[in-house]
Design an enzyme around this catalytic site. Structure first.
Site, PDB file in Angstrom:
ATOM      1  N   SER A   1       0.853  -1.190   0.000  1.00 51.54           N
ATOM      2  CA  SER A   1       0.000   0.000   0.000  1.00 51.54           C
ATOM      3  C   SER A   1       0.888   1.239   0.000  1.00 51.54           C
ATOM      4  O   SER A   1       2.077   1.149   0.333  1.00 51.54           O
ATOM      5  CB  SER A   1      -0.848  -0.022   1.280  1.00 51.54           C
ATOM      6  OG  SER A   1      -1.516   1.198   1.466  1.00 51.54           O
TER       7      SER A   1
ATOM      8  N   TYR B   1      -2.557  -0.431  10.725  1.00 55.96           N
ATOM      9  CA  TYR B   1      -2.527  -0.851   9.311  1.00 55.96           C
ATOM     10  C   TYR B   1      -1.162  -0.564   8.684  1.00 55.96           C
ATOM     11  O   TYR B   1      -0.556  -1.423   8.036  1.00 55.96           O
ATOM     12  CB  TYR B   1      -3.636  -0.103   8.562  1.00 55.96           C
ATOM     13  CG  TYR B   1      -3.703  -0.388   7.082  1.00 55.96           C
ATOM     14  CD1 TYR B   1      -4.085  -1.635   6.610  1.00 55.96           C
ATOM     15  CD2 TYR B   1      -3.399   0.603   6.147  1.00 55.96           C
ATOM     16  CE1 TYR B   1      -4.162  -1.893   5.242  1.00 55.96           C
ATOM     17  CE2 TYR B   1      -3.474   0.357   4.779  1.00 55.96           C
ATOM     18  CZ  TYR B   1      -3.858  -0.896   4.338  1.00 55.96           C
ATOM     19  OH  TYR B   1      -3.925  -1.147   2.986  1.00 55.96           O
TER      20      TYR B   1
HETATM   21  N1  LIG Z   1      -8.592   0.168  -1.481  1.00 57.74           N
HETATM   22  C1  LIG Z   1      -7.517   0.849  -1.168  1.00 57.74           C
HETATM   23  O1  LIG Z   1      -7.554   2.094  -1.096  1.00 57.74           O
HETATM   24  C2  LIG Z   1      -6.209   0.109  -0.958  1.00 57.74           C
HETATM   25  C3  LIG Z   1      -5.035   0.881  -1.032  1.00 57.74           C
HETATM   26  C4  LIG Z   1      -3.818   0.256  -0.840  1.00 57.74           C
HETATM   27  C5  LIG Z   1      -3.751  -1.115  -0.586  1.00 57.74           C
HETATM   28  N2  LIG Z   1      -4.904  -1.838  -0.505  1.00 57.74           N
HETATM   29  C6  LIG Z   1      -4.767  -3.268  -0.214  1.00 57.74           C
HETATM   30  O2  LIG Z   1      -5.408  -4.006  -1.240  1.00 57.74           O
HETATM   31  C7  LIG Z   1      -5.830  -5.264  -0.738  1.00 57.74           C
HETATM   32  C8  LIG Z   1      -7.266  -5.520  -1.190  1.00 57.74           C
HETATM   33  O3  LIG Z   1      -8.118  -4.531  -0.652  1.00 57.74           O
HETATM   34  P1  LIG Z   1      -9.357  -3.925  -1.457  1.00 57.74           P
HETATM   35  O4  LIG Z   1      -9.127  -2.482  -1.627  1.00 57.74           O
HETATM   36  O5  LIG Z   1      -9.663  -4.741  -2.654  1.00 57.74           O
HETATM   37  O6  LIG Z   1     -10.489  -4.054  -0.334  1.00 57.74           O
HETATM   38  P2  LIG Z   1     -11.764  -5.032  -0.199  1.00 57.74           P
HETATM   39  O7  LIG Z   1     -12.680  -4.823  -1.340  1.00 57.74           O
HETATM   40  O8  LIG Z   1     -12.258  -4.789   1.181  1.00 57.74           O
HETATM   41  O9  LIG Z   1     -11.145  -6.486  -0.345  1.00 57.74           O
HETATM   42  C9  LIG Z   1     -10.443  -7.125   0.665  1.00 57.74           C
HETATM   43  C10 LIG Z   1     -10.444  -8.608   0.400  1.00 57.74           C
HETATM   44  O10 LIG Z   1      -9.666  -9.264   1.402  1.00 57.74           O
HETATM   45  C11 LIG Z   1     -10.434 -10.348   1.896  1.00 57.74           C
HETATM   46  N3  LIG Z   1     -10.043 -10.787   3.230  1.00 57.74           N
HETATM   47  C12 LIG Z   1      -9.973 -10.083   4.380  1.00 57.74           C
HETATM   48  N4  LIG Z   1      -9.565 -10.875   5.388  1.00 57.74           N
HETATM   49  C13 LIG Z   1      -9.361 -12.104   4.854  1.00 57.74           C
HETATM   50  C14 LIG Z   1      -8.950 -13.345   5.367  1.00 57.74           C
HETATM   51  N5  LIG Z   1      -8.670 -13.525   6.664  1.00 57.74           N
HETATM   52  N6  LIG Z   1      -8.809 -14.405   4.517  1.00 57.74           N
HETATM   53  C15 LIG Z   1      -9.112 -14.260   3.196  1.00 57.74           C
HETATM   54  N7  LIG Z   1      -9.546 -13.125   2.661  1.00 57.74           N
HETATM   55  C16 LIG Z   1      -9.667 -12.051   3.481  1.00 57.74           C
HETATM   56  C17 LIG Z   1     -11.868  -9.848   1.849  1.00 57.74           C
HETATM   57  O11 LIG Z   1     -12.767 -10.928   1.982  1.00 57.74           O
HETATM   58  P3  LIG Z   1     -14.274 -10.762   2.549  1.00 57.74           P
HETATM   59  O12 LIG Z   1     -15.103 -10.341   1.372  1.00 57.74           O
HETATM   60  O13 LIG Z   1     -14.619 -12.113   3.069  1.00 57.74           O
HETATM   61  O14 LIG Z   1     -14.230  -9.714   3.625  1.00 57.74           O
HETATM   62  C18 LIG Z   1     -11.854  -9.209   0.466  1.00 57.74           C
HETATM   63  O15 LIG Z   1     -11.976 -10.192  -0.529  1.00 57.74           O
HETATM   64  C19 LIG Z   1      -5.637  -5.213   0.782  1.00 57.74           C
HETATM   65  O16 LIG Z   1      -4.457  -5.904   1.133  1.00 57.74           O
HETATM   66  C20 LIG Z   1      -5.464  -3.722   1.061  1.00 57.74           C
HETATM   67  O17 LIG Z   1      -4.663  -3.498   2.203  1.00 57.74           O
HETATM   68  C21 LIG Z   1      -6.127  -1.250  -0.690  1.00 57.74           C
END
Ligand SMILES: NC(=O)c1ccc[n+]([C@@H]2O[C@H](COP(=O)([O-])OP(=O)(O)OC[C@H]3O[C@@H](n4cnc5c(N)ncnc54)[C@H](OP(=O)(O)O)[C@@H]3O)[C@@H](O)[C@H]2O)c1
Length: 284
Positions: free
Chosen positions: A139, A152
């Protein structure tokens, strides 16, 4: 030519969903893993309609047995995993004082130990074949610290150090490690973030600051980079013969990272908190 096998964690939504879809649409036999199998419906419908090579596998990165079972099943039936995308994760928000130790532990369990658990299960196969690519979704919070996100940010800084170290260590075995550093991405990430219980209490000294940060994040998410752009960066990186170690995705974080590199530290720090201070002083 034999199809490459890719495994994506957290494919139920956001970046994981888009990445699984893009890989499958481009010839990867894709294992879209998710902790809750009931959330596979939307991806399943697209896969059926487009006849995509997607296999749905239950995998909770927090759970040893789930990880072992899922990867065992994939290796047995498909023979190998060529590309691993460690994407599953969530945000913990709240002033540092308000974070309970258990809340921080849970944050590390998923965002750091979850990645460690999956990598340690997948690596022996990759090392034996002397071939593999691991993509870790870090991130902008793995480059820069953000107020009220210390839990985080700590997980993502740790993931950066881990990934950078093993990138050197694994290269002689033919395994590449890639770190993706997205800025604010238009997903359900903010909605799915966990606010520390103590931070929800109005008597918290950080209550107003947190409110402002949340407002800013929601606003930023409206105009944020799309998760499809992150998926495209991942896809291009894994198809590159000599990928970089790090890829920043999004102008927002590219600008902040550049400011951190180039500005004097005191100026950079002022820049990081100016919005909060301005808003709070406006409110009286
Ligand atoms: N969106 C942003 O602004 C952003 C920026 C930088 C980095 N990121 C990183 O990108 C990655 C994906 O996030 P996203 O933005 O796509 O958010 P998201 O839509 O909330 O997706 C997160 C995913 O992680 C899954 N998850 C959480 N805990 C888990 C576990 N214990 N085992 C398996 N799956 C799990 C969730 O599953 P459920 O549906 O079951 O909850 C969901 O599929 C994360 O690592 C986040 O830190 C996001």
């Amino acid at each position: 030519m034999q199809k490459k096998i890719a495994l994506v964690t957290g494919s139920s939504s956001g970046i994981g969903y888009e990445t699984a879809l893009l890989l499958a649409r481009n010839g990867f036999h894709t294992c879209a893993t998710m902790r809750n199998a009931e959330k596979s419906e939307s991806l399943r419908k697209i896969a059926e309609k487009e006849k995509l090579p997607i296999r749905f596998v239950q995998l909770d990165v927090d759970d040893d047995d789930s990880v072992d079972r899922a990867i065992g099943e994939i290796e047995k039936e498909l023979g190998k995993i060529d590309v691993l995308i460690n994407n599953a994760g969530y945000g913990l928000v709240g002033g540092f004082e308000d974070l309970a130790l258990d809340e921080i532990r849970q944050q590390f369990e998923t965002n750091l130990f979850g990645v460690i658990r999956v990598m340690q299960r997948v690596l022996p196969g990759m090392r034996t074949r002397r071939n593999g690519i691991i993509v870790n979704i870090s991130s902008g919070a793995g480059i820069v610290g953000f107020p009220c996100m210390s839990g985080y940010v700590s997980t993502k800084f740790a993931l950066e150090g881990l990934s950078e170290s093993i990138a050197h260590e694994l290269l002689p075995f033919g395994i590449k490690v890639i770190i993706i550093e997205p800025g604010v991405i238009k997903t359900d990430f903010v909605r799915n973030s966990v606010t520390s219980i103590r931070a929800l209490n109005e008597s918290s000294a950080y209550f107003d600051i947190l409110g402002k940060i949340r407002e800013n994040l929601i606003l930023m998410q409206e105009h944020a980079t799309s998760p499809a752009d992150v998926a495209k960066t991942i896809f291009d990186a894994i198809n590159h013969r000599e990928p970089n170690l790090r890829y920043v995705v999004g102008n927002d974080i590219a600008m902040v990272a550049e400011a951190k590199r180039n500005l004097p530290e005191a100026e950079f720090r002022k820049m990081m908190i100016q919005d909060i201070l301005r808003d709070l002083s406006k409110d009286g």
